[in-house]
Design a protein around this motif. Structure first.
Motif, PDB file in Angstrom:
ATOM      1  N   ASP A 118      27.933  70.446  13.655  1.00  0.00           N
ATOM      2  CA  ASP A 118      27.770  69.060  13.223  1.00  0.00           C
ATOM      3  C   ASP A 118      26.373  68.976  12.616  1.00  0.00           C
ATOM      4  O   ASP A 118      25.375  69.159  13.319  1.00  0.00           O
ATOM      5  N   ALA A 121      24.755  64.790   8.327  1.00  0.00           N
ATOM      6  CA  ALA A 121      25.057  63.451   8.843  1.00  0.00           C
ATOM      7  C   ALA A 121      24.107  62.335   8.423  1.00  0.00           C
ATOM      8  O   ALA A 121      23.493  61.677   9.264  1.00  0.00           O
ATOM      9  N   ASN A 123      23.018  58.602   6.863  1.00  0.00           N
ATOM     10  CA  ASN A 123      23.548  57.263   7.103  1.00  0.00           C
ATOM     11  C   ASN A 123      23.676  56.525   5.791  1.00  0.00           C
ATOM     12  O   ASN A 123      22.731  56.490   4.999  1.00  0.00           O
ATOM     13  N   HIS A 132      17.001  64.418   7.520  1.00  0.00           N
ATOM     14  CA  HIS A 132      18.342  64.921   7.222  1.00  0.00           C
ATOM     15  C   HIS A 132      18.256  66.218   6.428  1.00  0.00           C
ATOM     16  O   HIS A 132      19.145  67.054   6.514  1.00  0.00           O
ATOM     17  N   HIS A 158      29.101  64.245  10.096  1.00  0.00           N
ATOM     18  CA  HIS A 158      29.411  63.034  10.875  1.00  0.00           C
ATOM     19  C   HIS A 158      28.683  61.853  10.235  1.00  0.00           C
ATOM     20  O   HIS A 158      27.651  61.390  10.724  1.00  0.00           O
ATOM     21  N   TYR A 307      26.795  54.182  19.105  1.00  0.00           N
ATOM     22  CA  TYR A 307      26.668  55.555  18.607  1.00  0.00           C
ATOM     23  C   TYR A 307      27.231  56.553  19.611  1.00  0.00           C
ATOM     24  O   TYR A 307      28.044  57.428  19.273  1.00  0.00           O
ATOM     25  N   ASP A 311      30.336  59.199  19.500  1.00  0.00           N
ATOM     26  CA  ASP A 311      30.141  60.638  19.703  1.00  0.00           C
ATOM     27  C   ASP A 311      31.112  61.178  20.757  1.00  0.00           C
ATOM     28  O   ASP A 311      31.634  62.288  20.618  1.00  0.00           O
ATOM     29  N   TYR A 329      25.193  70.662  17.637  1.00  0.00           N
ATOM     30  CA  TYR A 329      24.743  69.438  16.977  1.00  0.00           C
ATOM     31  C   TYR A 329      23.342  69.689  16.458  1.00  0.00           C
ATOM     32  O   TYR A 329      22.403  69.816  17.248  1.00  0.00           O
ATOM     33  N   VAL A 331      20.529  68.222  15.167  1.00  0.00           N
ATOM     34  CA  VAL A 331      19.987  66.858  15.077  1.00  0.00           C
ATOM     35  C   VAL A 331      18.559  66.863  15.624  1.00  0.00           C
ATOM     36  O   VAL A 331      18.258  67.591  16.574  1.00  0.00           O
ATOM     37  N   GLN A 335      16.429  62.800  19.305  1.00  0.00           N
ATOM     38  CA  GLN A 335      17.684  62.363  19.917  1.00  0.00           C
ATOM     39  C   GLN A 335      18.052  63.181  21.166  1.00  0.00           C
ATOM     40  O   GLN A 335      19.194  63.149  21.612  1.00  0.00           O
ATOM     41  N   PHE A 339      21.631  63.184  23.513  1.00  0.00           N
ATOM     42  CA  PHE A 339      22.539  64.307  23.747  1.00  0.00           C
ATOM     43  C   PHE A 339      22.661  64.657  25.230  1.00  0.00           C
ATOM     44  O   PHE A 339      23.728  65.045  25.684  1.00  0.00           O
TER      45      PHE A 339
HETATM   46  N1  ARG Z   1      23.577  59.834  11.495  1.00  0.00           N
HETATM   47  C1  ARG Z   1      22.770  60.228  12.597  1.00  0.00           C
HETATM   48  C2  ARG Z   1      21.295  59.984  12.267  1.00  0.00           C
HETATM   49  O1  ARG Z   1      20.936  59.956  11.123  1.00  0.00           O
HETATM   50  C3  ARG Z   1      22.928  61.684  12.951  1.00  0.00           C
HETATM   51  C4  ARG Z   1      24.286  62.044  13.484  1.00  0.00           C
HETATM   52  C5  ARG Z   1      24.299  63.367  14.151  1.00  0.00           C
HETATM   53  N2  ARG Z   1      25.569  63.753  14.657  1.00  0.00           N
HETATM   54  C6  ARG Z   1      26.148  63.245  15.751  1.00  0.00           C
HETATM   55  N3  ARG Z   1      27.344  63.618  16.051  1.00  0.00           N
HETATM   56  N4  ARG Z   1      25.507  62.381  16.509  1.00  0.00           N
HETATM   57  O2  ARG Z   1      20.499  59.833  13.169  1.00  0.00           O
END
Ligand code: ARG
Length: 585
Positions: A118, A121, A123, A132, A158, A307, A311, A329, A331, A335, A339
């Protein structure tokens, strides 16, 4: 796995009684090449054998080691060091590299296993930021690395395509929107509307309520709201995809946050049936305090899911759909708590595979050059970063090699390579400072340095081919992708094995697939980046000290083969990181 490594692992395992995988993970590559090609630390055996590790190493060294692959084994302190036979490296491995070409280094460790990655992703309506960018670059490298090991990889984007920002966007677009500007640059324009909404809402607070009401309409399936949302989503997606194409990236699935709308209730019900859900002021929360984690919201009192709820639903769906062995993931580290909560909930909901989900975090990125951050407020658009990198690369190329053919495609490879490598060379967990001069330095720890070394290699091989000396030896004189067919004349057997600079090269090439395995094991493409840098350095040292084309026939043949091997490894390695290797620069 190279047969030499396989043999060493098997023999160590039978000698020590340790399982092979354990021997494999502890087998090291010594930092100093005079210590051999492999080293086995004996500390972990001390307890088992009730002896000092030095003694164990010394005793093990006495064993009858030599074979077709291993020349000798020595103990140095607590280490057992393995020296590989030069005749194996030059006469078996080197021809193997030249024969396998684009598939050299590629193993099949992951055959039959599926990994979901993943990553990226972005926004919608919020900018595709450099955060990103990191996820995109690291995630793409991981996908390529896993795939190279034979895993089935499912790359998922995602998309952040649901949330209250759409209420704001709809309000802003209905009031101030310009359909043509939206078509021209959707991602930027939607962000512009989003920013404008916030500015206007300061003096006209009613806008906020209006936005909430539009978001409710969207959630209830109102036709106008739905159409606008779809329009915004489709245009943004196209815009993102253009960027991904430019970067040479593709996804197997674009299922975003909105795609789980019809699974959220079910997900919450499941959590409830496990006794995980409590009501709190009209909202639904999961109490994770007994596990040392903060309580988390699953549904707001206005009914909107969060969110983390999405998930959870997405993970369950993905396990049903792909029955993955692992899910990563990619990310940002900010975050991490999300997680932890998310994986804990999965586990408490009874999914044994929760343990196969991994957060692959990374640090922040900042730009040394303020220029990038002022144009659009605090926000940096990925597209601008990439364009700027390619422009700068083009300027450098223009200056260094004005007569080069296909400057545009080279500038693109070098500019994008610089950005990608500038990220991947760092241990991902650390913050990265982006400094244009640094990432584009042709003599630095950069993609352009490696690409330039690769182009030099190509030029040597071209000149040699032009002299028509190597064609009969089965080297791909035209530098084609394909390797030579079996009917090419066999390579000449080497009886002398050359200078230390040559050794360094052949040994580094032998370790290629091990670096890939290591990078995958830790989800750290930086290992491979660093390795390629060292190989390029090794090549430049070699080229500085060891003449190739002017050497005597036998040496010339050997060195040309080494150079051809370097080309293959640099090229394959860069491709695994998502970087192209032009033949001329
Ligand atoms: N769109 C989210 C962001 O910009 C990241 C998503 C990451 N993937 C997930 N499955 N949470 O913070």
């Amino acid at each position: 796995m190279l047969p030499v490594r396989k043999e060493i692992i098997a023999r160590l395992a039978s000698l020590t009684g340790l399982p092979e995988p354990e021997v494999e993970t502890s087998l090291e590559i010594p930092p100093d090449p005079t210590l051999g090609e492999y080293a086995f630390p004996c500390f972990p055996l001390a307890r088992r054998f009730k002896k000092a590790p030095q003694l164990i190493a010394a005793e093990m060294a006495e064993h009858d080691w030599p074979s077709d692959y291993v020349e000798r084994v020595e103990s140095v302190g607590p280490y057992l060091n393995f020296h590989v036979r030069r005749s194996y490296l030059y006469n078996t491995l080197l021809p193997q590299i030249l024969r396998e070409g684009p598939v050299y280094g590629i193993l099949a460790e992951g055959k039959g296993k599926t990994v979901v990655v993943d990553y990226s992703a972005p926004n919608i309506a919020k900018p595709f930021s450099v955060g990103h960018l990191r996820s995109t670059v690291i995630g793409n490298a991981l996908c390529r690395l896993y795939r190279s090991l034979g895993y089935k990889v499912v790359g998922i984007n995602h998309l952040g395509d649901w949330g209250t920002q759409f209420g704001k966007l709809i309000v802003a677009y209905r009031q101030w929107g310009d359909a043509n500007r939206l078509l021209e640059e959707p991602v930027q324009y939607l962000y512009h509307l989003y920013v404008r909404f916030h500015q206007e809402a300061e003096s006209t607070p009613e806008l906020e309520e209006e936005a909430r009401s539009w978001f409710r309409r969207l959630e209830q399936g109102d036709r106008e709201a739905r159409e606008l949302w779809e329009h915004f989503r489709a245009l943004s997606l196209e815009d993102f995809q253009r960027l991904y194409r430019y970067l040479g990236i593709s996804f197997d699935s674009y299922m975003g946050e909105s795609d789980y709308n019809d699974r959220l209730e079910e997900t919450i019900e499941l959590a409830r049936s496990r006794g995980l859900v409590k009501e709190s002021e009209g909202a639904l929360v999961a109490d994770l305090e007994p596990y040392g984690l903060p309580t988390c919201l699953l549904r707001k009192k206005d009914g909107a899911a969060l969110y983390i709820t999405r998930d959870l639903a997405a993970a369950i769906y993905r396990h049903e759909t792909y029955s993955f062995d692992q899910m990563l993931y990619v990310v940002g580290a900010e975050q991490t708590l999300h997680f932890q909560q998310f994986f804990k909930l999965l586990e408490l909901m009874g999914f044994s595979w929760a343990g196969n989900c991994t957060h692959v975090p990374f640090g922040l990125i900042h730009f040394k050059d303020g220029r990038m951050s002022t144009r659009q407020g605090k926000v940096i658009f990925l597209e601008e970063v990439l364009k700027r990198a390619v422009e700068l690369a083009r300027e450098i190329i223009e200056e260094k090699n004005p007569s080069l053919n296909e400057k545009d495609s080279v500038a693109r490879a070098v500019g994008l390579g610089a950005v990608i490598f500038g990220d991947l060379i760092n241990d991902r967990i650390k913050d990265v400072e982006f400094d244009w001069e640094k990432i584009l330095d042709f003599a630095g720890e950069t993609a352009p340095y490696i690409q330039y070394s690769h182009a030099r290699v190509c030029s040597i091989l071209r000149r040699a081919a032009a002299e028509e000396m190597i064609s009969a030896n089965g080297m791909d004189t035209e530098l084609k992708e394909t390797t030579t067919s079996g009917d090419a004349a066999p390579l000449k057997v080497h009886n002398s094995f050359g200078e230390p600079e040559e050794e360094t090269l052949i040994i580094a090439m032998a370790h290629f697939s091990e670096e890939i395995v290591r990078a995958v094991r830790d989800n750290r493409p930086s290992y491979l980046a660093r390795y390629l840098l060292e190989l390029a350095r090794g090549f430049n040292k070699f080229y500085h000290n060891c003449p190739v084309l002017t050497a005597s026939e036998e040496i010339r043949q050997r060195r040309l083969q080494l150079v051809a091997g370097v080309r293959i490894v640099l090229r394959n390695g860069l491709a695994l990181l998502g970087i192209e290797a032009p033949q001329e620069m």
